[in-house]
Design a protein around this motif. Structure first.
Motif, mmCIF file in Angstrom:
data_model
loop_
_atom_site.group_PDB
_atom_site.id
_atom_site.type_symbol
_atom_site.label_atom_id
_atom_site.label_comp_id
_atom_site.label_asym_id
_atom_site.label_seq_id
_atom_site.Cartn_x
_atom_site.Cartn_y
_atom_site.Cartn_z
ATOM 1 N N VAL A 161 0.946 -1.100 0.038
ATOM 2 C CA VAL A 161 0.106 -0.136 0.054
ATOM 3 C C VAL A 161 0.945 1.222 -0.044
ATOM 4 N N ALA A 162 2.041 1.215 -0.028
ATOM 5 C CA ALA A 162 3.000 2.398 -0.070
ATOM 6 C C ALA A 162 2.775 3.501 -0.951
ATOM 7 N N ASP A 163 2.325 3.147 -2.069
ATOM 8 C CA ASP A 163 2.163 4.078 -3.080
ATOM 9 C C ASP A 163 0.517 4.582 -3.036
ATOM 10 N N LEU A 164 -0.514 3.990 -2.193
ATOM 11 C CA LEU A 164 -1.827 4.236 -2.183
ATOM 12 C C LEU A 164 -2.422 5.389 -1.439
ATOM 13 N N ALA A 165 -3.231 6.411 -1.813
ATOM 14 C CA ALA A 165 -3.554 7.254 -0.728
ATOM 15 C C ALA A 165 -4.556 6.524 0.070
ATOM 16 N N HIS A 166 -5.497 5.815 -0.398
ATOM 17 C CA HIS A 166 -6.506 5.255 0.560
ATOM 18 C C HIS A 166 -6.622 3.903 0.255
ATOM 19 N N PHE A 167 -6.727 3.111 1.339
ATOM 20 C CA PHE A 167 -6.562 1.459 1.168
ATOM 21 C C PHE A 167 -7.345 1.137 2.243
ATOM 22 N N ALA A 168 -7.885 -0.293 2.065
ATOM 23 C CA ALA A 168 -8.201 -0.855 3.213
ATOM 24 C C ALA A 168 -7.208 -1.763 4.111
ATOM 25 N N PRO A 169 -7.382 -1.542 5.424
ATOM 26 C CA PRO A 169 -6.122 -2.261 6.281
ATOM 27 C C PRO A 169 -6.354 -3.599 5.894
ATOM 28 N N ARG A 170 -4.871 -4.076 6.213
ATOM 29 C CA ARG A 170 -4.667 -5.811 6.042
ATOM 30 C C ARG A 170 -5.126 -6.286 7.435
ATOM 31 N N ALA A 171 -5.414 -7.670 7.274
ATOM 32 C CA ALA A 171 -5.683 -8.514 8.676
ATOM 33 C C ALA A 171 -4.654 -9.610 8.427
ATOM 34 N N ASN A 172 -4.573 -10.529 9.646
ATOM 35 C CA ASN A 172 -3.695 -11.709 9.496
ATOM 36 C C ASN A 172 -3.802 -12.118 7.918
ATOM 37 N N PRO A 173 -2.366 -12.733 7.651
ATOM 38 C CA PRO A 173 -2.365 -13.377 6.177
ATOM 39 C C PRO A 173 -3.344 -14.659 6.078
ATOM 40 N N PRO A 174 -3.777 -15.012 5.122
ATOM 41 C CA PRO A 174 -4.695 -16.298 5.291
ATOM 42 C C PRO A 174 -3.947 -17.423 5.991
ATOM 43 N N GLY A 175 -4.757 -18.122 6.961
ATOM 44 C CA GLY A 175 -4.121 -19.123 7.628
ATOM 45 C C GLY A 175 -3.154 -18.867 8.646
ATOM 46 N N GLU A 176 -2.843 -17.559 8.944
ATOM 47 C CA GLU A 176 -1.812 -17.225 9.963
ATOM 48 C C GLU A 176 -2.398 -16.619 11.096
ATOM 49 N N THR A 177 -1.950 -17.308 12.272
ATOM 50 C CA THR A 177 -2.374 -16.750 13.780
ATOM 51 C C THR A 177 -1.275 -16.275 14.372
ATOM 52 N N ALA A 178 -0.057 -16.297 13.806
ATOM 53 C CA ALA A 178 1.103 -15.883 14.654
ATOM 54 C C ALA A 178 1.361 -16.770 16.180
ATOM 55 N N ASP A 179 0.447 -17.954 15.835
ATOM 56 C CA ASP A 179 0.498 -18.739 17.349
ATOM 57 C C ASP A 179 1.760 -19.498 17.196
ATOM 58 N N TYR A 180 2.840 -18.897 16.878
ATOM 59 C CA TYR A 180 4.025 -19.772 16.866
ATOM 60 C C TYR A 180 5.161 -18.428 16.899
ATOM 61 N N ILE A 181 6.252 -18.677 17.410
ATOM 62 C CA ILE A 181 7.358 -17.678 16.988
ATOM 63 C C ILE A 181 8.257 -18.226 15.584
ATOM 64 N N LYS A 182 8.407 -17.744 14.767
ATOM 65 C CA LYS A 182 9.144 -17.991 13.575
ATOM 66 C C LYS A 182 10.545 -18.239 13.888
ATOM 67 N N LYS A 183 11.046 -19.431 13.610
ATOM 68 C CA LYS A 183 12.429 -19.696 13.721
ATOM 69 C C LYS A 183 13.336 -18.713 12.870
ATOM 70 N N THR A 184 14.252 -17.980 13.650
ATOM 71 C CA THR A 184 15.102 -16.934 12.753
ATOM 72 C C THR A 184 16.557 -17.266 13.233
ATOM 73 N N ALA A 185 17.515 -16.833 12.322
ATOM 74 C CA ALA A 185 19.044 -16.908 12.596
ATOM 75 C C ALA A 185 19.049 -16.097 13.650
ATOM 76 N N SER A 186 20.221 -16.300 14.607
ATOM 77 C CA SER A 186 20.718 -15.339 15.502
ATOM 78 C C SER A 186 21.297 -14.267 14.939
ATOM 79 N N PRO A 187 21.259 -12.837 15.637
ATOM 80 C CA PRO A 187 21.883 -11.823 15.019
ATOM 81 C C PRO A 187 23.200 -11.844 14.818
#
Lengths: 187, 187
Positions: A161-187
């Protein structure tokens, strides 16, 4: 008044009359304690083609990157809370120019209300909860070192939406609840 | 363990180390109680050119009209909560088709997340918190008998976006905090 201190306060788990969910109830006075989901407010802030991220100085996920966000305070408007978090974590004033997303993380009963914002002055002054605040071009974003799934979501949604003046807000991506912590590499 | 029951639990008002706001803190164990704003979820539901309103069977504002709305439950997604409230109060299933508004009422630390929804079947079956559920054309809306300022706002905002597929959600009208109850005529 009962002599048993353990009976005081909302300590009995039951469904109050006329209710549909279990609550903690005081056996003495009938007081019902309603626990509620918590609201996180924040903003994905852009300066020209760069995005603001802050490296967390506190747990959870100390050392990982987030957009400025935190708990809404009592008696605070959501927009005011988002501006306060940007001020506290990055030391800057921004202008909100749209509601980017409303996410829910049901496991931890958290609702995130995230705005899109613009910086006029790129001089950052990180607060005590931030190790470092930086502006990243898209291809410089430390994707493997983002603190939470919602940071991934919000950055991708911001790009849509970076270039849009007006837009509908987003919700969780389909199927995503964030009920996990994504495994990421250590910094 | 102290012998003074009054000292138990979060009962001392102070600013914890590293915090910026006063909290209730337990003098014995240091437990900090964070009180947070509450989330109301709801939906303005349309069937063709008519809008769904429910007459409240409970206080506050018993006998006055609202769109279906209520507190988000723990572990519940915001969209699921809005659908549940419509089901509980009007006895119908609707489809959410946009985020209509995010309002804050700072005085009572309440954030309202309101969706736009469509009914396919206009057969209403009010639940126990509803005296009556009805579909109103715009010029039939009982403006003087609406329960809360946010009901006025949401109906007006719904009308602004009723024909738009995509739109930015609305916020409090300029200068409006809803920190009052609008004087309305008795029903």
């Amino acid at each position: 008044m009962s002599d048993a201190p353990s009976a005081r306060g909302p300590s009995v788990r039951k469904i109050p009359d006329g209710d549909t969910h279990e609550r903690l109830v005081c056996a003495e006075c009938g007081y019902v304690q309603y626990d509620n989901p918590k609201i996180v407010v924040g903003a994905v802030c852009a300066h020209e083609d760069r995005l603001l991220l802050c490296r967390r100085a506190i747990n959870p996920r100390k050392g990982y990157w987030v957009f400025p966000a935190g708990y809404l305070e009592l008696n605070e408007a959501v927009e005011a809370g988002a501006l306060r978090e940007v001020r506290e974590e990055a030391g800057i004033e921004v202008a909100l120019d749209g509601l980017l997303a409303v996410y829910t993380i049901p496991r931890i009963s958290q609702v995130q209300i995230i705005y899109r914002a613009r910086l006029s002055d790129p001089h950052l002054a990180p607060g005590p909860e931030t190790l470092e605040a930086r502006l990243f071009r898209w291809d410089e974003v430390p994707w493997e070192e983002l603190a939470f799934p919602t940071v991934h979501w919000a950055l991708r949604h911001h790009r849509e939406v970076a270039d849009l003046a007006h837009f509908a807000p987003r919700a969780n991506p389909p199927g995503e609840t964030a009920d996990y912590i994504k495994k990421t590499a250590s910094p």
